[in-house]
Design a protein around this motif. Sequence first.
Motif, short mmCIF file in Angstrom:
data_model
loop_
_atom_site.label_atom_id
_atom_site.label_comp_id
_atom_site.label_asym_id
_atom_site.label_seq_id
_atom_site.Cartn_x
_atom_site.Cartn_y
_atom_site.Cartn_z
N ASP A 1 0.98 -1.06 -0.01
CA ASP A 1 -0.02 0.03 -0.09
C ASP A 1 0.90 1.17 0.13
O ASP A 1 1.40 1.53 1.03
CB ASP A 1 -0.80 -0.07 1.24
CG ASP A 1 -1.92 1.30 1.32
OD1 ASP A 1 -1.92 2.03 0.26
OD2 ASP A 1 -2.97 0.90 2.11
N GLU B 1 0.41 4.10 -1.04
CA GLU B 1 -0.20 5.36 -0.73
C GLU B 1 -0.33 5.81 0.72
O GLU B 1 0.31 6.64 1.33
CB GLU B 1 -1.82 5.59 -0.97
CG GLU B 1 -2.50 6.77 -0.94
CD GLU B 1 -3.88 6.95 -1.30
OE1 GLU B 1 -4.47 5.76 -1.77
OE2 GLU B 1 -4.30 7.90 -1.84
N ARG B 2 -0.59 4.69 1.68
CA ARG B 2 -0.63 5.03 3.04
C ARG B 2 0.79 5.16 3.53
O ARG B 2 1.10 6.01 4.45
CB ARG B 2 -1.41 3.46 3.77
CG ARG B 2 -1.48 3.70 5.13
CD ARG B 2 -2.19 2.50 5.51
NE ARG B 2 -1.46 1.23 5.77
CZ ARG B 2 -0.85 0.77 6.30
NH1 ARG B 2 -0.43 1.28 7.49
NH2 ARG B 2 -0.11 -0.56 5.80
N ILE C 1 2.24 8.81 2.82
CA ILE C 1 1.63 9.75 3.59
C ILE C 1 2.36 9.55 4.93
O ILE C 1 2.64 10.60 5.83
CB ILE C 1 0.22 9.63 3.59
CG1 ILE C 1 -0.33 10.00 2.15
CG2 ILE C 1 -0.54 10.63 4.67
CD1 ILE C 1 -0.01 11.18 1.50
N THR C 2 2.25 8.27 5.58
CA THR C 2 2.79 8.03 7.04
C THR C 2 4.29 8.54 6.86
O THR C 2 4.77 9.25 7.81
CB THR C 2 2.86 6.69 7.15
OG1 THR C 2 1.54 6.24 6.95
CG2 THR C 2 3.27 6.29 8.70
N ARG D 1 4.18 12.27 7.01
CA ARG D 1 3.57 12.80 8.42
C ARG D 1 4.79 12.71 9.48
O ARG D 1 4.99 13.56 10.34
CB ARG D 1 2.51 12.16 8.73
CG ARG D 1 1.72 12.67 10.12
CD ARG D 1 0.20 12.13 10.22
NE ARG D 1 0.24 10.67 10.07
CZ ARG D 1 0.74 9.58 10.83
NH1 ARG D 1 0.92 9.90 11.95
NH2 ARG D 1 0.64 8.43 10.52
N LEU E 1 0.60 9.09 -6.76
CA LEU E 1 -0.67 9.33 -6.30
C LEU E 1 -1.46 10.34 -6.95
O LEU E 1 -2.56 10.34 -6.55
CB LEU E 1 -0.63 9.77 -4.74
CG LEU E 1 0.36 9.10 -3.64
CD1 LEU E 1 0.30 9.84 -2.57
CD2 LEU E 1 0.07 7.47 -3.73
N ASN F 1 -1.31 13.41 -7.13
CA ASN F 1 -1.91 14.39 -6.25
C ASN F 1 -0.89 15.83 -6.34
O ASN F 1 0.14 15.89 -6.54
CB ASN F 1 -1.64 14.06 -4.80
CG ASN F 1 -1.81 15.14 -3.76
OD1 ASN F 1 -1.67 16.22 -3.66
ND2 ASN F 1 -3.00 14.66 -2.96
N HIS G 1 -4.39 15.19 7.45
CA HIS G 1 -5.97 15.24 7.13
C HIS G 1 -5.93 14.73 5.60
O HIS G 1 -7.03 14.85 5.10
CB HIS G 1 -6.37 16.88 6.95
CG HIS G 1 -6.15 17.36 8.12
ND1 HIS G 1 -5.36 18.40 8.48
CD2 HIS G 1 -7.01 17.28 9.29
CE1 HIS G 1 -5.64 18.73 9.90
NE2 HIS G 1 -6.66 18.08 10.22
N TYR G 2 -5.08 14.22 5.18
CA TYR G 2 -5.05 13.46 3.78
C TYR G 2 -6.19 12.34 3.61
O TYR G 2 -6.39 11.51 4.60
CB TYR G 2 -3.67 12.63 3.38
CG TYR G 2 -3.63 12.12 2.31
CD1 TYR G 2 -3.34 12.91 1.01
CD2 TYR G 2 -3.85 10.82 1.82
CE1 TYR G 2 -3.37 12.41 -0.16
CE2 TYR G 2 -3.77 10.20 0.60
CZ TYR G 2 -3.64 10.85 -0.45
OH TYR G 2 -3.59 10.38 -1.74
N GLY G 3 -7.14 12.41 2.89
CA GLY G 3 -8.12 11.65 2.53
C GLY G 3 -9.21 11.79 3.48
O GLY G 3 -10.03 10.81 3.37
N LYS G 4 -9.24 12.79 4.47
CA LYS G 4 -10.39 12.90 5.08
C LYS G 4 -11.39 13.88 4.66
O LYS G 4 -11.16 14.86 3.97
CB LYS G 4 -9.94 13.52 6.66
CG LYS G 4 -9.20 12.24 7.39
CD LYS G 4 -8.73 12.92 8.82
CE LYS G 4 -7.91 11.74 9.26
NZ LYS G 4 -7.13 12.44 10.71
#
Lengths: 170, 338
Positions: free
Chosen positions: B183, B185-186, B189-190, B193, B268, B270, B335-338
Amino acid sequence: MKEKDAYIENKDHPLILYIEKDDNTYGPILSGAVSSKDYIDDFRTKFKHLEEAIIAKVRSGETSMIYYYMMLQELTPAELANRIGISKSKVEKHFQVKYFKKASLETIHKYAEVFNVPVANLFQLILTKEDNLWKAHYVENEAVIDNHFISQHKTENPFIVITTIEEKKS
Amino acid sequence: MTPIPYQHKMAAHCETGTVSGLLNYNGLPLTEPMVFGIASGIFFGYMKMKSFNFPAFFVRTRPGDIRKKISKRLGIDFYVKSFKKPEEAQRELDQLLEKNIPVVVKVDFFYMNYLAPWMRVHNNAHFITVIGKENSNYYVSDCYHSEVAELDAETMSKARFAGGMESPKGFMYYPVRIPKEIDYERNIITGIRKAAYNMLKIPIPFLGIKGIRLFSEKVTGWPKLARDMEHLSHEIMRINVLLEDQGTGGGGFRFMYATFLRQASEMLGNEKLLEFSKRMMQIGNDWRSVSVCAIRMNKDKDFSEERFKELSALIGNCAVAEKAFFTDIYQFAKHYGK
């Protein structure tokens, strides 16, 4: 950084830089080090001065070869002590000739291993005269003087190094 | 034996380069910047330690953290081992090479005798990939060397068992299991962050943005710490070496991080990440200005108070830019994906 501003020609010290390429993508290019391209002579001069100052102290008996190699290899007493497995204060004592002569052969051998020089080089300086200047040598260096190669070769015996002087055939 | 058909490739940094190289060899195409970014490799610290002659700064996380984070985040299992006895370490390395397994080992950079003597310093945090052995010589893929090198067994053993800070203790690793599905994407982003968290929120006064500010403040006091002018000049020049020439990809890893963000943006789809990558590229340029200032000071042999203030101000600019950047990207990742 743009590609045209980034590239340094230095085949002796190549390195990878990540930059913005002419097509606006980002990625790696093979470039070279600035420090060793334009400032290697400056670097060598500084170390030569440092070396000369320490050699004078070694000659006068003010310090030992432990201090000489530690300084030239940019180690600190604490790091050297850690590598040898003795205390920092003991290392600092070994800088002085009167304490260095009391060091065990085993400890001296450990110093030689860390500095990557033969044990014999903790008791001698090999100097060659180049451009009318005396220059000290490590084991890996091979000096040419008066049409002779001078080099040191390790043996299976950790306390014996063979220094050869060989005629250079033209 | 002939060397394992491992594709030797130079890389900007030894740890990201060896991790990326081994993963690619084992079928996972992951670029060096992607390894760096997912592992939250970007960082900053300024400190004076007993092991260093002079205050030092670093621009990345601790040696070894990159592999650990890649393992944890991507679910890749590595066979990892340290040794007490050099003979055991050599025996196991030889056995793995016999099985055609390339292995990364941790070494003291000083003993890499295929590199020029002036490049080699005592540094126990160097990683190389061993890809074969013939008689008593190992074939070595070193990210800082343009071709496959050879290192004799005695020197290899010495390098793997150098004492001191970050002592390698014969450390070696290679991947044993790579998941089929990852994964990205996850984990991207992790990685972002966590990197932003490390830069902004670690409550230690010499790490992250606080570390850059401390560097900016303390550098003006360097003349008092040097033993003479030549020593000061050497330490000033080292700023350039640590930021540009010692395996960072330029701008103290900031250019590599910008490339990671760019690749992440493409992966992604983005646009926001593309903007961040451009900002990070500019921050890399700011660090480059610090290097250039250091080079000029050394060239002009001008170590006046004014020049140190200029250097300090340039480092201070980097702190301001990085504070704004990591604050924004932390909010983005949170806040990514929220």
